[in-house]
Design a protein around this motif. Structure first.
Motif, PDB file in Angstrom:
ATOM      1  N   LEU A  12       0.932  -1.189   0.145  1.00  0.00           N
ATOM      2  CA  LEU A  12      -0.183   0.203   0.023  1.00  0.00           C
ATOM      3  C   LEU A  12       0.757   1.214  -0.126  1.00  0.00           C
ATOM      4  N   SER A  13       1.809   1.287   0.852  1.00  0.00           N
ATOM      5  CA  SER A  13       2.685   2.344   0.944  1.00  0.00           C
ATOM      6  C   SER A  13       3.558   2.631  -0.165  1.00  0.00           C
ATOM      7  N   ARG A  14       3.768   1.959  -1.218  1.00  0.00           N
ATOM      8  CA  ARG A  14       4.405   2.002  -2.447  1.00  0.00           C
ATOM      9  C   ARG A  14       3.600   2.365  -3.376  1.00  0.00           C
ATOM     10  N   ARG A  15       2.265   2.694  -3.318  1.00  0.00           N
ATOM     11  CA  ARG A  15       1.366   3.350  -4.238  1.00  0.00           C
ATOM     12  C   ARG A  15       1.169   4.866  -4.041  1.00  0.00           C
ATOM     13  N   ARG A  16       0.757   5.564  -5.140  1.00  0.00           N
ATOM     14  CA  ARG A  16       0.753   6.869  -4.999  1.00  0.00           C
ATOM     15  C   ARG A  16      -0.158   7.311  -4.168  1.00  0.00           C
ATOM     16  N   GLU A  17      -1.592   6.292  -4.110  1.00  0.00           N
ATOM     17  CA  GLU A  17      -2.425   6.518  -3.187  1.00  0.00           C
ATOM     18  C   GLU A  17      -2.423   5.657  -2.034  1.00  0.00           C
ATOM     19  N   LYS A  18      -2.263   6.156  -0.770  1.00  0.00           N
ATOM     20  CA  LYS A  18      -1.607   5.331   0.234  1.00  0.00           C
ATOM     21  C   LYS A  18      -2.690   5.110   1.340  1.00  0.00           C
ATOM     22  N   ARG A  19      -3.877   5.701   1.287  1.00  0.00           N
ATOM     23  CA  ARG A  19      -4.829   5.835   2.139  1.00  0.00           C
ATOM     24  C   ARG A  19      -5.452   4.509   2.710  1.00  0.00           C
ATOM     25  N   SER A  20      -5.787   4.284   3.781  1.00  0.00           N
ATOM     26  CA  SER A  20      -6.792   2.925   4.185  1.00  0.00           C
ATOM     27  C   SER A  20      -7.507   3.789   5.423  1.00  0.00           C
ATOM     28  N   SER A  21      -8.825   3.089   5.642  1.00  0.00           N
ATOM     29  CA  SER A  21      -9.754   3.531   6.653  1.00  0.00           C
ATOM     30  C   SER A  21      -9.414   2.751   7.904  1.00  0.00           C
ATOM     31  N   ALA A  22      -8.397   1.995   8.207  1.00  0.00           N
ATOM     32  CA  ALA A  22      -8.426   1.077   9.114  1.00  0.00           C
ATOM     33  C   ALA A  22      -8.369   1.940  10.439  1.00  0.00           C
ATOM     34  N   LEU A  23      -7.824   3.033  10.699  1.00  0.00           N
ATOM     35  CA  LEU A  23      -7.918   3.818  11.957  1.00  0.00           C
ATOM     36  C   LEU A  23      -9.079   4.940  11.943  1.00  0.00           C
ATOM     37  N   SER A  24      -9.823   4.984  10.860  1.00  0.00           N
ATOM     38  CA  SER A  24     -10.813   5.994  10.682  1.00  0.00           C
ATOM     39  C   SER A  24     -11.549   6.221  11.999  1.00  0.00           C
ATOM     40  N   GLY A  25     -11.660   7.444  12.385  1.00  0.00           N
ATOM     41  CA  GLY A  25     -12.463   7.739  13.681  1.00  0.00           C
ATOM     42  C   GLY A  25     -11.656   7.485  14.883  1.00  0.00           C
ATOM     43  N   LEU A  26     -10.520   7.173  14.883  1.00  0.00           N
ATOM     44  CA  LEU A  26      -9.965   6.944  16.097  1.00  0.00           C
ATOM     45  C   LEU A  26      -8.654   8.002  16.333  1.00  0.00           C
ATOM     46  N   THR A  27      -8.386   8.122  17.676  1.00  0.00           N
ATOM     47  CA  THR A  27      -7.270   9.225  17.993  1.00  0.00           C
ATOM     48  C   THR A  27      -6.182   8.765  18.666  1.00  0.00           C
ATOM     49  N   GLN A  28      -4.900   8.942  17.858  1.00  0.00           N
ATOM     50  CA  GLN A  28      -3.633   8.510  18.206  1.00  0.00           C
ATOM     51  C   GLN A  28      -2.826   9.477  18.766  1.00  0.00           C
ATOM     52  N   ILE A  29      -2.288   9.332  19.930  1.00  0.00           N
ATOM     53  CA  ILE A  29      -1.335  10.495  20.622  1.00  0.00           C
ATOM     54  C   ILE A  29      -0.155   9.939  20.854  1.00  0.00           C
ATOM     55  N   ASN A  30       0.927  10.640  20.268  1.00  0.00           N
ATOM     56  CA  ASN A  30       2.360  10.235  20.370  1.00  0.00           C
ATOM     57  C   ASN A  30       2.922  11.010  21.423  1.00  0.00           C
ATOM     58  N   MET A  31       3.513  10.433  22.550  1.00  0.00           N
ATOM     59  CA  MET A  31       4.250  11.154  23.483  1.00  0.00           C
ATOM     60  C   MET A  31       5.506  10.620  23.652  1.00  0.00           C
ATOM     61  N   PHE A  32       6.497  11.196  23.221  1.00  0.00           N
ATOM     62  CA  PHE A  32       8.054  11.006  23.126  1.00  0.00           C
ATOM     63  C   PHE A  32       8.554  11.865  24.278  1.00  0.00           C
ATOM     64  N   PHE A  33       9.056  11.116  25.236  1.00  0.00           N
ATOM     65  CA  PHE A  33       9.799  11.758  26.403  1.00  0.00           C
ATOM     66  C   PHE A  33      11.159  11.809  25.974  1.00  0.00           C
ATOM     67  N   GLU A  34      11.657  11.299  24.868  1.00  0.00           N
ATOM     68  CA  GLU A  34      13.116  11.091  24.545  1.00  0.00           C
ATOM     69  C   GLU A  34      13.202  11.246  23.193  1.00  0.00           C
ATOM     70  N   ASN A  35      14.354  11.820  22.637  1.00  0.00           N
ATOM     71  CA  ASN A  35      14.367  12.187  21.192  1.00  0.00           C
ATOM     72  C   ASN A  35      14.266  11.075  20.241  1.00  0.00           C
ATOM     73  N   SER A  36      13.762  11.227  19.052  1.00  0.00           N
ATOM     74  CA  SER A  36      13.603  10.287  18.015  1.00  0.00           C
ATOM     75  C   SER A  36      13.287  10.869  16.737  1.00  0.00           C
ATOM     76  N   THR A  37      13.832  10.208  15.605  1.00  0.00           N
ATOM     77  CA  THR A  37      13.467  10.644  14.342  1.00  0.00           C
ATOM     78  C   THR A  37      12.772   9.721  13.709  1.00  0.00           C
ATOM     79  N   ARG A  38      13.208   8.349  13.587  1.00  0.00           N
ATOM     80  CA  ARG A  38      12.509   7.271  12.913  1.00  0.00           C
ATOM     81  C   ARG A  38      11.217   6.849  13.522  1.00  0.00           C
ATOM     82  N   THR A  39      11.217   6.452  14.669  1.00  0.00           N
ATOM     83  CA  THR A  39      10.136   5.908  15.296  1.00  0.00           C
ATOM     84  C   THR A  39       8.808   7.117  15.630  1.00  0.00           C
ATOM     85  N   GLN A  40       9.169   8.153  15.950  1.00  0.00           N
ATOM     86  CA  GLN A  40       7.973   9.223  15.898  1.00  0.00           C
ATOM     87  C   GLN A  40       7.654   9.609  14.622  1.00  0.00           C
ATOM     88  N   SER A  41       8.340   9.741  13.624  1.00  0.00           N
ATOM     89  CA  SER A  41       7.765  10.003  12.186  1.00  0.00           C
ATOM     90  C   SER A  41       7.174   9.018  11.683  1.00  0.00           C
TER      91      SER A  41
END
Ligand code: CP
Length: 312
Positions: free
Chosen positions: A28-57
């Motif tokens: 899916l991620s290699r397509r131009r259109e990458k969207r799915s609705s698996a988490l539609s309507g859900l709220t995700q909060i990312n809390m990083f108390f330590e630095n990150s480039t790869r994991t957070q992004s």
């Protein structure tokens, strides 16, 4: 599972199911259109108390590709800076009814503790020296795609094992899949007590890499060395840095991995890290998005199956 806090409780078949789903998210991620609705309507909060480039992004991209509402808490600008505790911060966010909390914390066990206090699913994005489960899962997917299997491989994990949550999660996962694990490094960073995990230990890099199918290099984590033994970088590179000469002891088709961030010229030669014929480091980053999509998709299926805890 309600949460993803570590590799330890996962069964091999659950790991296989997650990796199969992640494979579909690579497509899916290699397509131009990458969207799915698996988490539609859900709220995700990312809390990083330590630095990150790869994991957070990659968690942010993964949530957005699956249609979640994603919020990145800026811990630097939060009331943690005024002395609010981790648990009070979590309870405050919990009152806003998130569905997924993605948490990185410098203290081992902090994410497990937080998971006991909230109603939503919690994903451990790395806690102290304890676990980094999605890193081990993305490494497993990378190995499975490169080698065509995830069992009966000789896997050398090299460098600073003592301070590494990546090593711990990888050892747990790769042993569940019946691989032969060798840990390679100086005794100060690869304590002999680790033999209790059922791994082989080598202090000589060339011996440790002999006939390896996978060579996984780890960063020297000076921030966790607490003023203890810190090797000279020059000496360390000479003895334990991966270069073409040391890699020649591994199998000719051995792959080179590194979770990042890399110290080029300390644990790995920069040219080798960029050699697309041997290094799968960029593939690891790509698999990170797919594995995190799969992990959040599977946890959200459990969430949707639970009765809502909201009352009128
Ligand atoms: N591998 C890893 O966890 O990288 P970051 O610290 O950049 O997230």
């Amino acid at each position: 599972q309600r949460h993803l806090l570590g590799i330890e409780p996962l069964r091999p078949d659950e790991i296989g199911t997650l990796l199969d789903l992640a494979d579909s998210y690579v497509t899916l991620s290699r397509r131009r259109e990458k969207r799915s609705s698996a988490l539609s309507g859900l709220t995700q909060i990312n809390m990083f108390f330590e630095n990150s480039t790869r994991t957070q992004s990659s968690f942010e991209i993964a949530g957005k590709r699956l249609g979640a509402d994603v919020m990145n808490m800026s811990m630097q600008a939060s009331s943690i800076k005024k002395g609010e505790t981790l648990i009070d911060t979590a309870l405050t966010l919990n009152a806003m009814h998130p569905d997924l909390l993605v948490v990185r914390h410098p203290h081992s066990g902090a994410v497990d503790l937080l998971a006991q206090k909230v109603n939503c699913a919690v994903i451990n994005a790395g806690d102290g020296r304890h676990e980094h489960p999605t890193q081990a899962l993305l490494d497993a997917l990378t190995i499975r795609r490169a080698k065509g299997r995830l069992h009966r491989l000789n896997i050398a994990i090299c460098g600073d094992i003592a301070h590494s949550r990546v090593a711990r999660s990888n050892i747990l996962l790769l042993q569940k899949m019946e691989n032969r694990i060798r840990l390679v490094g100086p005794t100060t960073l690869v304590p002999p007590v680790l033999k209790e995990f059922g791994v082989e230990i080598y202090e000589d890099m060339r011996e440790g890499l002999r006939d390896a199918d996978v060579v996984m290099m780890l960063r020297l984590q000076k921030e966790r060395m607490d003023g203890g033994f810190i090797p000279s970088e020059r000496e360390y590179y000479h003895r334990f840095g991966l270069d073409a000469e040391k890699l020649s002891f591994a199998r000719p088709d051995a792959i080179v991995m590194h979770p990042g961030p890399m110290n080029r010229g300390v644990e790995i030669d920069g040219t080798l890290a960029d050699d697309i014929n041997r290094s799968v480091i960029q593939e690891q980053v790509e698999m990170g998005v797919a594995v995190r999509m799969a992990a959040m998709d599977l946890l959200s299926r459990n969430l949707r199956a639970r009765p809502t805890e909201l009352s009128a």
